[in-house]
Scaffold this motif. Structure first.
Motif, PDB file in Angstrom:
ATOM      1  N   VAL A  93     111.235 -11.452 -15.375  1.00  0.00           N
ATOM      2  CA  VAL A  93     110.969 -11.383 -16.815  1.00  0.00           C
ATOM      3  C   VAL A  93     109.748 -12.237 -17.155  1.00  0.00           C
ATOM      4  O   VAL A  93     108.865 -11.822 -17.909  1.00  0.00           O
ATOM      5  N   ASP A  94     109.667 -13.411 -16.557  1.00  0.00           N
ATOM      6  CA  ASP A  94     108.548 -14.318 -16.800  1.00  0.00           C
ATOM      7  C   ASP A  94     107.215 -13.652 -16.436  1.00  0.00           C
ATOM      8  O   ASP A  94     106.242 -13.734 -17.198  1.00  0.00           O
ATOM      9  N   ALA A  95     107.170 -12.979 -15.297  1.00  0.00           N
ATOM     10  CA  ALA A  95     105.916 -12.333 -14.866  1.00  0.00           C
ATOM     11  C   ALA A  95     105.530 -11.215 -15.832  1.00  0.00           C
ATOM     12  O   ALA A  95     104.358 -11.058 -16.177  1.00  0.00           O
ATOM     13  N   ARG A 129     104.080 -12.862 -18.836  1.00  0.00           N
ATOM     14  CA  ARG A 129     102.748 -13.436 -18.605  1.00  0.00           C
ATOM     15  C   ARG A 129     101.664 -12.368 -18.428  1.00  0.00           C
ATOM     16  O   ARG A 129     100.506 -12.603 -18.774  1.00  0.00           O
ATOM     17  N   ILE A 130     102.046 -11.218 -17.873  1.00  0.00           N
ATOM     18  CA  ILE A 130     101.064 -10.119 -17.789  1.00  0.00           C
ATOM     19  C   ILE A 130     100.663  -9.712 -19.206  1.00  0.00           C
ATOM     20  O   ILE A 130      99.486  -9.531 -19.522  1.00  0.00           O
ATOM     21  N   GLY A 169     104.377  -8.280 -30.337  1.00  0.00           N
ATOM     22  CA  GLY A 169     105.772  -8.024 -30.711  1.00  0.00           C
ATOM     23  C   GLY A 169     106.711  -8.268 -29.539  1.00  0.00           C
ATOM     24  O   GLY A 169     107.770  -8.880 -29.685  1.00  0.00           O
ATOM     25  N   ASP A 170     106.310  -7.809 -28.352  1.00  0.00           N
ATOM     26  CA  ASP A 170     107.167  -7.953 -27.169  1.00  0.00           C
ATOM     27  C   ASP A 170     107.342  -9.418 -26.764  1.00  0.00           C
ATOM     28  O   ASP A 170     108.447  -9.839 -26.418  1.00  0.00           O
ATOM     29  N   VAL A 171     106.253 -10.183 -26.760  1.00  0.00           N
ATOM     30  CA  VAL A 171     106.356 -11.593 -26.360  1.00  0.00           C
ATOM     31  C   VAL A 171     107.348 -12.305 -27.285  1.00  0.00           C
ATOM     32  O   VAL A 171     108.245 -13.032 -26.830  1.00  0.00           O
ATOM     33  N   GLY A 172     107.238 -12.045 -28.589  1.00  0.00           N
ATOM     34  CA  GLY A 172     108.170 -12.641 -29.545  1.00  0.00           C
ATOM     35  C   GLY A 172     109.590 -12.184 -29.303  1.00  0.00           C
ATOM     36  O   GLY A 172     110.531 -12.986 -29.297  1.00  0.00           O
ATOM     37  N   ALA A 173     109.763 -10.892 -29.084  1.00  0.00           N
ATOM     38  CA  ALA A 173     111.112 -10.339 -28.940  1.00  0.00           C
ATOM     39  C   ALA A 173     111.777 -10.786 -27.638  1.00  0.00           C
ATOM     40  O   ALA A 173     112.984 -11.027 -27.604  1.00  0.00           O
ATOM     41  N   PHE A 183     102.736  -3.215 -17.504  1.00  0.00           N
ATOM     42  CA  PHE A 183     103.136  -4.569 -17.117  1.00  0.00           C
ATOM     43  C   PHE A 183     104.305  -4.554 -16.135  1.00  0.00           C
ATOM     44  O   PHE A 183     104.465  -5.490 -15.359  1.00  0.00           O
ATOM     45  N   VAL A 184     105.108  -3.484 -16.128  1.00  0.00           N
ATOM     46  CA  VAL A 184     106.217  -3.418 -15.177  1.00  0.00           C
ATOM     47  C   VAL A 184     105.665  -3.363 -13.749  1.00  0.00           C
ATOM     48  O   VAL A 184     106.079  -4.128 -12.874  1.00  0.00           O
TER      49      VAL A 184
END
Ligand code: SF4
Lengths: 167, 460
Positions: free
Chosen positions: B349-351, B354-355, B210-214, B316-317
């Motif tokens: 944001v990219d990292a 990707r995590i 869900g997060d990757v899409g959002a 992931f943060v």
């Protein structure tokens, strides 16, 4: 990207209109007048008045390709000023009471309120907390209740379609 | 130097990580982690005074504000004494911190946001389009969770714990169950532990998809939202098929689990793993090949590694900013499963995206391993009706999709005397304030989504 797009088209996942006898009954109770005014479209403003965010996850799922709520003329809008319906989740917390009232007041009449989830209907686990005021109906008048913890997307859709008299 | 002051010094020096700080009757309690060892320190003094930890170690500030307003304890020297979760009568005249400088303007946002998200207030101070400072104000979804749990039986309270943050219901249910079991000296059957972890990995998978899409959608790349939305929906439907609830609420209770996994369920999950394993890498390569999308994510919202370490940022943060921590290293069944923990150092944001992508792949592997090796046996151990000696306490540190959840319970006569839950968001929210500084206002939504902190988990 084209390949990804075409692949999506090859296997459509969007599903047929859900039906739920529970809401067919509710729909009958809504006045003809309501249906006439709403016509075939519904602009919905979602407001979390203290939810655990479970209800939001399922409301968000309504926009995924399986449910695709826009095909029914239902759309989520960003401002209460553009909304016909306020879709409220959560047991209204003391800290959200003011924001809920302001969002409701900002909506143009005629307007309807839908309480989604057991918390918003007043029977959730937080009902008795001193930090909460209880059901949405304790703060504003509610026209339709969609139970569940959280209600499934199919149930949410059936409930919203009941407002349009589609069921 | 007392143990408390010594702890304060080690925290401020970065030799230990703050896990949580809360009030329990006349005691202030502090949980800290050095290496794999989690210690709990108590401070009890006449009048409820204790030396503020936040005075020297800022990550404790909000925890102490919440503690001070809801208990009789007084953190001496706490630099910020404004209300936090209890807004009270002065709700509309909250004193935001001043930001001074030439040509600055403020943008107030919330508590009600434009999208379908939880409520919170963001006060941006900007110079033109650039954000100079963000100050958050939270607490809007404060439901009084901890107070509500007091006096309840573990089974009743488990229902509340499962609703602290709906997106992490499985992780919270595990944390609550493990804490109660350790307080009562109950050992859950191993099949229950493995099934609970299976549910936890399904929850991680659903949320990360869900997060990757959002996140991509916040860069106006809606195609990714649709495709990830399909995969997420498949996970939720498989969860419903196997465990009878899309989010798997109330499937894990103190003592074990309520629902067994059938042979059909196993086949269903294997098909799910195969489908996502085939489709997700292609979505990721679409992300890789779309320069306009990466233009929005690379270099945006950088969280400095030293701050991630100081705040002990979970999930992931933290892992996108060099903090190599994952609580799964410390508990069963992960000690007998193989999985990689990816850490990056870019902090943007990219990292963070990707995590998540790496963790999706790892979760698929974990699900397969669990299905292959699921031990047979009972689902639940009985809880003793009355506690030995009338009281006991226990805690758990469980890795939810968002990071480590800490939960502590103290039981008396078989009922909850005090339960404290600390969502990973407590330490991630303040870091969002630092990561957004110097970015443009239009990049806030994508940064915010890449953090995806829980309002409900934080506000309790
Ligand atoms: S009804 Fe259930 S899912 Fe919805 S907000 Fe309440 S506890 Fe969360």
């Amino acid at each position: 990207m084209l390949r990804t797009l075409l692949e999506g088209l090859r296997q459509p996942v969007t599903e047929a209109l859900p039906t739920d006898p529970e809401f067919a009954e509710l729909a009958k109770k809504l006045s003809r007048e309501t249906r006439r005014r709403l016509g075939r479209g519904l602009a919905i403003r979602v407001l979390d008045a203290g939810s655990c965010n479970g209800c939001e996850l399922e409301i968000n799922a309504l926009a995924n390709p399986f449910y695709d709520l826009e095909r029914f003329g239902l759309s989520f809008v960003a401002s209460p000023r553009h909304a016909d319906v306020l879709l409220v989740t959560g047991p209204v917390t003391r800290n959200m009471r003011e924001a809920l009232l302001r969002a409701y007041d900002a909506m143009p009449a005629p307007k309807w309120v839908v309480a989604a989830g057991d918390c918003a209907s007043g029977c959730g686990v937080f009902a008795k907390s001193p930090a909460c005021l209880g059901a949405v109906s304790a703060v504003i008048q509610v026209d339709l209740v969609i139970p569940g913890c959280p209600p499934t997307p199919a149930r949410l859709l059936a409930g919203l379609l009941a407002l349009l008299g589609n069921n | 130097m007392s143990g408390w002051e010594e702890a304060e010094r080690t925290l401020a020096a970065g030799e230990a990580s703050l896990v949580s700080l809360w009030a329990d009757g006349p005691r202030a309690r502090l949980a800290l982690l050095s290496g794999p060892e989690l210690r709990i320190l108590d401070h009890e003094a006449p009048g409820g005074h204790f030396p503020s930890i936040g005075r020297l170690h800022p990550p404790a500030l909000r925890l102490e504000r919440a503690l001070a307003e809801s208990s009789a304890l007084v953190p001496d020297g706490l630099p910020d004494t404004r209300p936090w979760l209890l807004h009270g009568a002065e709700a509309l005249s909250y004193p935001f911190l001043p930001a001074k400088g030439e040509h600055l303007h403020q943008i107030p946002v919330g508590p009600v946001h434009a999208g379908i998200i939880e409520p919170g207030h963001f006060r941006f101070t900007c110079a033109g389009e650039t954000i100079v400072r963000l100050e958050e104000r939270l607490g809007y979804v404060h439901r009084g969770v901890e107070a509500l749990m007091e006096g309840k039986t573990p089974e009743e309270a488990a229902k509340i714990a499962a609703r602290i943050s709906g997106d992490s219901t499985v992780a919270y249910a595990i944390a609550f169950a493990r804490a109660v079991e350790s307080a009562l000296g109950v050992v859950p059957p191993s099949r229950a532990l493995w099934l609970a972890s299976l549910m936890a990995e399904l929850e991680r998978l659903a949320n990360h998809l869900g997060d990757v899409g959002a996140i991509c959608n916040d860069a106006a790349f809606a195609l990714m939202l649709s495709h990830c939305g399909i995969l997420r929906e498949r996970v939720l439907r498989a969860s419903f098929f196997c465990f009878g609830h899309r989010l798997m609420m109330d499937r894990i209770l103190p003592g074990g689990v309520t629902t067994d996994l059938s042979a059909d369920g196993i086949a269903h999950l294997r098909a799910l793993v195969a489908e996502i394993g085939q489709k997700f890498p292609r979505l990721l390569s679409l992300y890789d090949r779309t320069a306009s999308l990466q233009d929005r994510t690379v270099g945006t919202g950088i969280l400095r590694p030293d701050l991630a370490r100081l705040w002990a940022a979970g999930g992931f943060v933290g892992r996108a900013s060099g903090r190599d921590f994952d609580a799964r290293r410390f508990y069963t069944p992960y000690d007998s499963l193989t999985f990689a923990i990816t850490v990056r150092s870019e902090g943007d944001v990219d990292a963070r995206l990707r995590i998540r992508a790496a963790e999706i792949t790892e979760s698929l592997g974990l699900i397969t391993q669990i299905l292959d090796r699921l031990p047979a046996g009972p689902l639940r151990s009985a809880l003793p009706a009355e506690l030995p000696g009338g009281s006991g306490e226990g805690f758990a540190l469980i890795e939810g999709f968002r990071g480590d959840i800490f939960l502590h319970v103290r039981l008396e006569g078989g009922r909850i005397a005090r339960c404290h839950a600390r969502d990973p968001s407590w330490f991630q929210w303040p870091l969002l304030e630092t990561a957004i500084a110097g970015n443009i206002v239009a990049d806030f939504p994508i940064c915010n989504k890449s953090f995806n902190c829980s309002y409900a988990g934080h506000d309790l």
